[in-house]
Design an enzyme around this catalytic site. Structure first.
Site, PDB file in Angstrom:
ATOM      1  N   GLN A  91       0.825  -1.211   0.000  1.00 54.81           N
ATOM      2  CA  GLN A  91       0.000   0.000   0.000  1.00 54.81           C
ATOM      3  C   GLN A  91       0.860   1.262   0.000  1.00 54.81           C
ATOM      4  O   GLN A  91       0.526   2.254  -0.659  1.00 54.81           O
ATOM      5  CB  GLN A  91      -0.931   0.002   1.210  1.00 54.81           C
ATOM      6  N   ASP A 146      -8.097  -1.089  17.703  1.00 49.85           N
ATOM      7  CA  ASP A 146      -7.365  -0.086  16.933  1.00 49.85           C
ATOM      8  C   ASP A 146      -7.178   1.135  17.822  1.00 49.85           C
ATOM      9  O   ASP A 146      -8.146   1.798  18.176  1.00 49.85           O
ATOM     10  CB  ASP A 146      -8.132   0.290  15.665  1.00 49.85           C
ATOM     11  N   ARG A 148      -5.335   3.849  17.148  1.00 51.45           N
ATOM     12  CA  ARG A 148      -4.851   5.027  16.436  1.00 51.45           C
ATOM     13  C   ARG A 148      -5.786   6.224  16.604  1.00 51.45           C
ATOM     14  O   ARG A 148      -7.000   6.087  16.602  1.00 51.45           O
ATOM     15  CB  ARG A 148      -4.677   4.712  14.947  1.00 51.45           C
TER      16      ARG A 148
END
Length: 231
Positions: A91, A146, A148
């Site tokens: 990516q 997650d 983040r």
């Protein structure tokens, strides 16, 4: 997911800007304007890479169209060593090529392992090897699925004069957080599906549990990378 700070985020400022020539594994080359910042709320050393026409330091900021932007969370194993357990390295390379062509910014965020750190990420690999998926392994170790927080990304974009963006991502949480932080995300542009025998379960978990915009039907053909068709 951690709750971001209220909109708008605290202001940040540009610290330094420097041109850096880049060479990708496929042999292609480009030049990036690498930007560092003062005032980021987490105190970490996040970077912005201006690519294409944004490699020029004095590029004029226009009100339209939206600037292509990729938020890329650091992945030492995938980005540097080419690990096949994830799709991060693929990516990253795809995004650099696309942004160098179209013009835009890649924000390289120091959020290894969805925010849990490198050692903890490798600990989750041990649990994945005995049957847990990437999200279950985080929880088993006492982390959020997650962790983040994209407040720093919003700060960086505003410091760069880029409040209106087209997001290169399969992750709807990135879009939702930036919008909550006052960034006008005009559109979400999917990135490619990069499948290998080693990451097919990881990608399927991202689609099922993380609501990533990945086609689960295509994941049955593991071992082949399917880059997004050029627009």
């Amino acid at each position: 997911m951690l709750v971001p700070l209220p909109s708008p985020p605290p202001p940040a400022s540009i610290r330094t800007q420097v041109e850096v020539p880049l060479a990708l594994p496929d042999g292609s080359t480009t030049t990036a304007r690498v930007v560092t910042f003062n005032g980021l709320v987490d105190g970490l050393e996040h970077l912005a890479f201006g690519l294409g026409r944004y490699a020029e330091r004095h590029t004029a900021v226009g009100s339209s169209p939206a600037t292509p932007v990729r938020l890329h969370s650091e992945c030492l194993t995938g980005d540097v060593f080419g690990s096949q357990r994830c799709d991060c390295g693929a990516q990253l390379r795809e995004s650099i090529v696309q942004l160098a062509t179209e013009g835009g910014f890649l924000l390289y965020l120091r959020q290894e392992g969805r925010g849990i750190g490198l050692y903890a990420k490798l600990d989750t690999y041990v649990l994945q090897d005995v049957g847990l998926d990437t999200y279950e392994a985080n929880v088993a170790l006492g982390y959020a699925v997650d962790q983040r927080n994209y407040t720093v990304a919003a700060q960086m974009l505003l410091a760069l004069g880029q409040p209106r963006v087209a997001m290169l991502t399969n992750n709807p949480d990135k879009v939702a957080q930036l919008r909550r932080l006052g960034i006008d995300v005009v559109t979400q542009v999917p990135t490619g599906l990069h499948v290998s025998d080693a990451n097919v379960r990881y990608l399927a978990a991202k689609a099922r549990h993380g609501d990533h915009t990945l086609d689960l039907a295509q994941l049955t053909g593991a071992g082949r990378a399917r880059p997004r068709a050029a627009p």
